[in-house]
Design an enzyme around this catalytic site. Structure first.
Site, mmCIF file in Angstrom:
data_model
loop_
_atom_site.group_PDB
_atom_site.id
_atom_site.type_symbol
_atom_site.label_atom_id
_atom_site.label_comp_id
_atom_site.label_asym_id
_atom_site.label_seq_id
_atom_site.Cartn_x
_atom_site.Cartn_y
_atom_site.Cartn_z
ATOM 1 N N SER A 103 31.371 -11.133 21.438
ATOM 2 C CA SER A 103 31.690 -12.439 20.869
ATOM 3 C C SER A 103 32.739 -12.331 19.779
ATOM 4 C CB SER A 103 30.432 -13.087 20.293
ATOM 5 O OG SER A 103 30.110 -12.469 19.059
ATOM 6 N N LYS A 104 33.453 -13.418 19.633
ATOM 7 C CA LYS A 104 34.509 -13.483 18.643
ATOM 8 C C LYS A 104 33.929 -13.286 17.237
ATOM 9 C CE LYS A 104 38.092 -16.711 17.199
ATOM 10 N NZ LYS A 104 38.729 -17.995 17.490
ATOM 11 N N ARG A 105 32.759 -13.886 17.025
ATOM 12 C CA ARG A 105 32.140 -13.801 15.705
ATOM 13 C C ARG A 105 31.819 -12.344 15.357
ATOM 14 N NH1 ARG A 105 27.013 -15.127 15.082
ATOM 15 N NH2 ARG A 105 27.048 -16.262 17.045
ATOM 16 N N LYS A 106 31.251 -11.633 16.314
ATOM 17 C CA LYS A 106 30.824 -10.261 16.019
ATOM 18 C C LYS A 106 31.947 -9.234 16.223
ATOM 19 C CE LYS A 106 27.192 -6.946 16.740
ATOM 20 N NZ LYS A 106 26.300 -6.364 17.713
ATOM 21 N N GLY A 119 35.363 -9.940 16.703
ATOM 22 C CA GLY A 119 36.700 -10.341 16.239
ATOM 23 C C GLY A 119 37.756 -10.303 17.326
#
Ligand code: GLU
Length: 436
Positions: free
Chosen positions: A212-215, A217
């Site tokens: 994921s983008k959140r985790k 980047g």
């Protein structure tokens, strides 16, 4: 579905970069369409006016073009609002939807929305990958389908567009499985036929967490890999193998081979791991297959300026992605820079007893090479090989390589000789001898 042309679509929202999972979704939808002589549509889902940006739309289009996933049909959801509106009207007229007067806090001043009149029934989805999924839609309540008559939300827009565009197969990420019951209810309300669904398994990081983008980047974006100098064909090949395998040992597939071999029914249910080492391996295979000209052209923007053409084969052989090229000039290819100061003790091979022997071998090498007219690596090797065999390869070739590079690690001395040329090679060898 008999006699119906297969139409698939990739329907990204332009609210960010193209995610590696999105690449796989696009690829699978593309492959399925192409292997059935069908149509692959790209539909930009930009109904969320706040989060959608033109630059992301451009980025998505460019990324897909770079990958070579050409769409046959293009649509932008924001340009289809009149169509959505006509369906919302019909649903209001038929009683499948109603205007709900309410204060919608998160929508600011808004005091009404359009809700779907949920028939509260059980919906059975026959997903090509997940199998049969039965959902009681009662829990979903009367969900919102539009903020106003000309502001449809995702569920309404996606159903209307899939129907109007004749989409036969909805191939998309697993996270949308939970949206499917709502969408089926809307389909039934507007009298649309139901497409075949295939929800693709998650793409997982090595630690099995969702990529994921959140985790993770930037490392989940296609751009990251593009900038690192991976080849588009290799990325597609690699991504195809996340959650799918052909059931044979073959791992390298061109796009046209994938079109032939890919089988949606063989996509696994469980998440597929994104393994960067595998990507490197696949990419290296593609580099190996390239001709020197293809390699040089593809790697151009990653090469230092004015490099000698003699270095190109060496570079091609060493790298698994183009971002590794520049660092090579600091390490293994640093021999092309002026010779660094080094300790002359290092010239002695570890099994050599006496530096005097080293000196005499270097002298013999100089003598033999001084008369050489051809300085290709093959010819240098042919000249020196008998000496190396007689005196011991390490004893002879280690000091030669060290004298030419001044480094513990470098390509073999024949390659270095060819690249440095006769004059510089002899100069470096003499420099070594003078200091022993
Ligand atoms: N626009 C949605 C997204 O970006 C995909 C919709 C769909 O495939 O149905 O996730």
């Amino acid at each position: 579905m008999i006699n119906t042309k297969v139409i698939t679509r990739f329907a990204p929202s332009p609210t960010g970069f193209l995610h590696i999972g999105g690449v796989r979704t696009a690829l699978f939808a593309y492959l399925y369409a192409k292997q059935h002589d069908g149509i692959f549509a790209l539909r930009i889902e930009d109904t969320d006016k706040v989060r959608s940006k033109e630059e992301w739309t451009d980025g998505l289009i460019n990324d897909l073009a770079w990958l070579g996933l050409k769409h046959d049909v293009f649509a932008k959801q924001s340009e289809r609002v009149d169509i959505h509106k006509s369906y919302i009207k019909k649903m209001l007229d038929s009683g499948h939807a109603y205007i709900s007067k309410e204060k919608v806090v998160e929508e600011g001043q808004r005091d009404e929305v359009i809700r779907f009149k949920n028939p509260n029934k059980k919906v059975t989805i026959n997903d090509l990958i997940r199998g049969e999924v039965i959902v009681d839609t009662t829990d979903l309540g009367d969900f919102v389908i539009a903020r106003s008559i000309d502001e449809p939300v995702y569920h309404l827009a996606v159903v209307v567009d899939d129907f109007e565009m004749g989409v036969t197969h909805v191939i998309r990420a697993e996270e949308h499985l939970s949206n499917t019951p709502r969408q089926i209810l809307i389909q039934e309300a507007i009298g649309a036929s139901r497409p075949i669904y295939a929800h693709l398994p998650l793409v997982l990081a090595e630690d099995r967490s969702k990529l994921s983008k959140r985790k993770h980047g930037e490392t989940v974006s296609l751009t990251y890999y593009k900038d690192k100098g991976y080849l588009p064909e290799a990325i597609l090949n690699f991504v195809a193998l996340i959650g799918w395998n052909p059931g044979t040992d073959q791992e390298i597939f061109s796009l046209s081979e994938l079109i032939k071999t890919f089988d949606l029914a063989k996509v696994q249910k469980g998440g597929g791991i994104f393994n960067v080492e595998k990507l490197d391996w696949v990419n290296k295979k593609y580099i190996e297959k390239m001709s020197m000209d293809e390699f040089t052209a593809a790697a151009k923007s990653f090469m230092p300026e004015n490099i000698s053409a003699k270095l190109l084969p060496l570079i091609k052989e060493k790298v698994s992605k183009f971002s590794e090229i520049k660092p090579l000039f600091e390490t293994e290819l640093s021999f092309i820079n002026p010779l660094p100061a080094y300790s002359f003790e290092n010239l002695k091979w570890r099994q050599e007893k006496d530096l005097v022997n080293t000196k005499s071998y270097l002298q013999t090498i100089i003598d033999k090479l001084s008369t050489a007219s051809d300085f290709s690596k093959e010819s240098v090797k042919a000249i020196l090989w008998p000496l190396a065999e007689e005196k011991g390869k390490g004893n002879v070739l280690w000091p030669m390589r060290y004298a030419l590079s001044g480094k513990d690690k470098s390509p073999d001395p024949f390659i270095i000789s060819e690249i440095l040329g006769k004059e510089e090679t002899l100069k470096r060898l003499k420099h070594a001898i003078q200091n022993i």
